[in-house]
Design a protein around this motif. Structure first.
Motif, PDB file in Angstrom:
ATOM      1  N   GLU A 287      21.293   2.171  30.908  1.00 46.31           N
ATOM      2  CA  GLU A 287      22.021   2.102  32.187  1.00 46.31           C
ATOM      3  C   GLU A 287      22.787   3.402  32.451  1.00 46.31           C
ATOM      4  N   ARG A 288      23.406   3.953  31.418  1.00 46.85           N
ATOM      5  CA  ARG A 288      24.101   5.238  31.571  1.00 46.85           C
ATOM      6  C   ARG A 288      23.110   6.339  31.892  1.00 46.85           C
ATOM      7  N   MET A 289      21.973   6.313  31.214  1.00 47.63           N
ATOM      8  CA  MET A 289      20.957   7.323  31.464  1.00 47.63           C
ATOM      9  C   MET A 289      20.470   7.253  32.905  1.00 47.63           C
ATOM     10  N   LEU A 290      20.225   6.033  33.393  1.00 46.73           N
ATOM     11  CA  LEU A 290      19.778   5.885  34.776  1.00 46.73           C
ATOM     12  C   LEU A 290      20.848   6.389  35.737  1.00 46.73           C
ATOM     13  N   ARG A 291      22.112   6.045  35.479  1.00 44.53           N
ATOM     14  CA  ARG A 291      23.194   6.528  36.335  1.00 44.53           C
ATOM     15  C   ARG A 291      23.224   8.056  36.365  1.00 44.53           C
ATOM     16  N   ASP A 292      23.142   8.694  35.185  1.00 51.01           N
ATOM     17  CA  ASP A 292      23.181  10.155  35.129  1.00 51.01           C
ATOM     18  C   ASP A 292      21.980  10.773  35.834  1.00 51.01           C
ATOM     19  N   LEU A 293      20.820  10.141  35.716  1.00 55.67           N
ATOM     20  CA  LEU A 293      19.639  10.627  36.435  1.00 55.67           C
ATOM     21  C   LEU A 293      19.837  10.520  37.948  1.00 55.67           C
ATOM     22  N   CYS A 294      20.389   9.398  38.396  1.00 52.81           N
ATOM     23  CA  CYS A 294      20.653   9.233  39.830  1.00 52.81           C
ATOM     24  C   CYS A 294      21.616  10.308  40.325  1.00 52.81           C
ATOM     25  N   LEU A 295      22.663  10.574  39.584  1.00 58.06           N
ATOM     26  CA  LEU A 295      23.631  11.586  39.990  1.00 58.06           C
ATOM     27  C   LEU A 295      23.015  12.989  39.985  1.00 58.06           C
ATOM     28  N   THR A 296      22.084  13.227  39.098  1.00 57.24           N
ATOM     29  CA  THR A 296      21.484  14.556  38.964  1.00 57.24           C
ATOM     30  C   THR A 296      20.384  14.814  39.991  1.00 57.24           C
ATOM     31  N   TYR A 297      19.562  13.814  40.298  1.00 56.47           N
ATOM     32  CA  TYR A 297      18.359  14.065  41.096  1.00 56.47           C
ATOM     33  C   TYR A 297      18.341  13.446  42.488  1.00 56.47           C
ATOM     34  N   TRP A 298      19.087  12.388  42.740  1.00 50.25           N
ATOM     35  CA  TRP A 298      19.026  11.728  44.048  1.00 50.25           C
ATOM     36  C   TRP A 298      19.848  12.510  45.076  1.00 50.25           C
ATOM     37  N   PRO A 299      19.507  12.407  46.347  1.00 50.22           N
ATOM     38  CA  PRO A 299      20.284  13.080  47.396  1.00 50.22           C
ATOM     39  C   PRO A 299      21.726  12.567  47.431  1.00 50.22           C
ATOM     40  N   ALA A 300      22.654  13.479  47.743  1.00 50.66           N
ATOM     41  CA  ALA A 300      24.082  13.149  47.756  1.00 50.66           C
ATOM     42  C   ALA A 300      24.389  11.983  48.687  1.00 50.66           C
ATOM     43  N   ASP A 301      23.731  11.903  49.834  1.00 48.00           N
ATOM     44  CA  ASP A 301      23.995  10.804  50.772  1.00 48.00           C
ATOM     45  C   ASP A 301      23.634   9.452  50.169  1.00 48.00           C
ATOM     46  N   ALA A 302      22.549   9.399  49.387  1.00 48.91           N
ATOM     47  CA  ALA A 302      22.147   8.143  48.738  1.00 48.91           C
ATOM     48  C   ALA A 302      23.175   7.744  47.678  1.00 48.91           C
ATOM     49  N   VAL A 303      23.690   8.733  46.935  1.00 49.22           N
ATOM     50  CA  VAL A 303      24.709   8.450  45.920  1.00 49.22           C
ATOM     51  C   VAL A 303      25.967   7.926  46.601  1.00 49.22           C
ATOM     52  N   ARG A 304      26.422   8.631  47.633  1.00 47.09           N
ATOM     53  CA  ARG A 304      27.657   8.222  48.324  1.00 47.09           C
ATOM     54  C   ARG A 304      27.547   6.797  48.879  1.00 47.09           C
ATOM     55  N   ALA A 305      26.404   6.467  49.440  1.00 50.78           N
ATOM     56  CA  ALA A 305      26.217   5.144  50.042  1.00 50.78           C
ATOM     57  C   ALA A 305      26.267   4.024  49.005  1.00 50.78           C
ATOM     58  N   ALA A 306      25.953   4.336  47.751  1.00 52.23           N
ATOM     59  CA  ALA A 306      25.889   3.312  46.705  1.00 52.23           C
ATOM     60  C   ALA A 306      27.205   3.129  45.943  1.00 52.23           C
ATOM     61  N   LEU A 307      28.160   4.019  46.156  1.00 53.84           N
ATOM     62  CA  LEU A 307      29.406   3.948  45.382  1.00 53.84           C
ATOM     63  C   LEU A 307      30.334   2.863  45.906  1.00 53.84           C
ATOM     64  N   PRO A 308      31.024   2.184  44.992  1.00 49.86           N
ATOM     65  CA  PRO A 308      32.006   1.180  45.431  1.00 49.86           C
ATOM     66  C   PRO A 308      33.258   1.863  45.998  1.00 49.86           C
ATOM     67  N   GLY A 309      34.105   1.080  46.642  1.00 49.12           N
ATOM     68  CA  GLY A 309      35.347   1.599  47.210  1.00 49.12           C
ATOM     69  C   GLY A 309      36.194   2.311  46.166  1.00 49.12           C
ATOM     70  N   GLY A 310      36.853   3.375  46.578  1.00 46.11           N
ATOM     71  CA  GLY A 310      37.700   4.148  45.676  1.00 46.11           C
ATOM     72  C   GLY A 310      36.969   5.264  44.957  1.00 46.11           C
TER      73      GLY A 310
END
Length: 186
Positions: free
Chosen positions: A112-135
């Motif tokens: 799960e940590r590996m997948l998270r780090d991969l998402c942060l490294t390779y996915w577009p910033a807008d996709a990351v921002r849209a998936a983050l919880p409040g705060g």
């Protein structure tokens, strides 16, 4: 399994366990399982060397593993190798995360940590921002990107050059250096 292979896997376990002598605290960072479709036309086929250093053991040499990564809008496929043996296989299609682990791979190696780090490294910033919880925020800085909670950096990604990414995760206590090369024929 041959005796030689068993010895190598025991050595790998000892090395990785030494890196994780004190088990990491449960993640306080948000889990990210971004859909591969968010990558659009981006495609990655990379041979990588991952070097992991525990921040509280920075005087120790990093632990290394070789990875083959294929990533595009249809999914993610990651295979990790140590001492010529596959120790981890991850498949992510946006719906199901399938993980095959070698029995000797320490539990501290968290898919799960590996997948998270991969998402942060390779996915577009807008996709990351849209998936983050409040705060939480995904912020572009002069040095790279930061995953921030209430304005405080919790994870920092720096792109040292076109083929080297450094992730410093102060929350979970590790630094990961990713050295990538395009796979032949990709």
């Amino acid at each position: 399994m041959t005796t030689s292979m068993s010895r190598r896997l025991l050595l790998l376990t000892a090395l990785l366990s030494a890196c994780a002598a004190k088990p990491p605290a449960p993640s306080k960072l948000p889990a990210l399982r971004l859909p591969p479709a968010a990558l659009g036309s981006a495609r990655f086929a990379l041979s990588q060397r991952l070097s992991v250093t525990r921040l509280d053991m920075a005087d120790q040499p990093p632990q290394r593993v070789d990875v083959q990564l294929q990533l595009d809008a249809s999914g993610l496929l990651l295979a990790a190798f140590a001492f010529g043996q596959r120790v981890l296989l991850m498949k992510w299609d946006g719906i199901e995360l399938i993980v095959q682990r070698h029995a000797m791979l320490p539990s501290e190696v968290d898919a799960e940590r590996m997948l998270r780090d991969l998402c942060l490294t390779y996915w577009p910033a807008d996709a990351v921002r849209a998936a983050l919880p409040g705060g939480w925020a995904w912020v572009q800085t002069a040095a790279g990107q930061e995953l921030q909670q209430l304005g405080q950096a919790r994870l920092v990604i720096r792109r040292l050059d076109a083929n080297i990414v450094e992730i410093t995760n102060s929350t979970e206590g590790y630094q990961l250096l990713i050295e990538s090369q395009a796979q032949e024929g990709a």
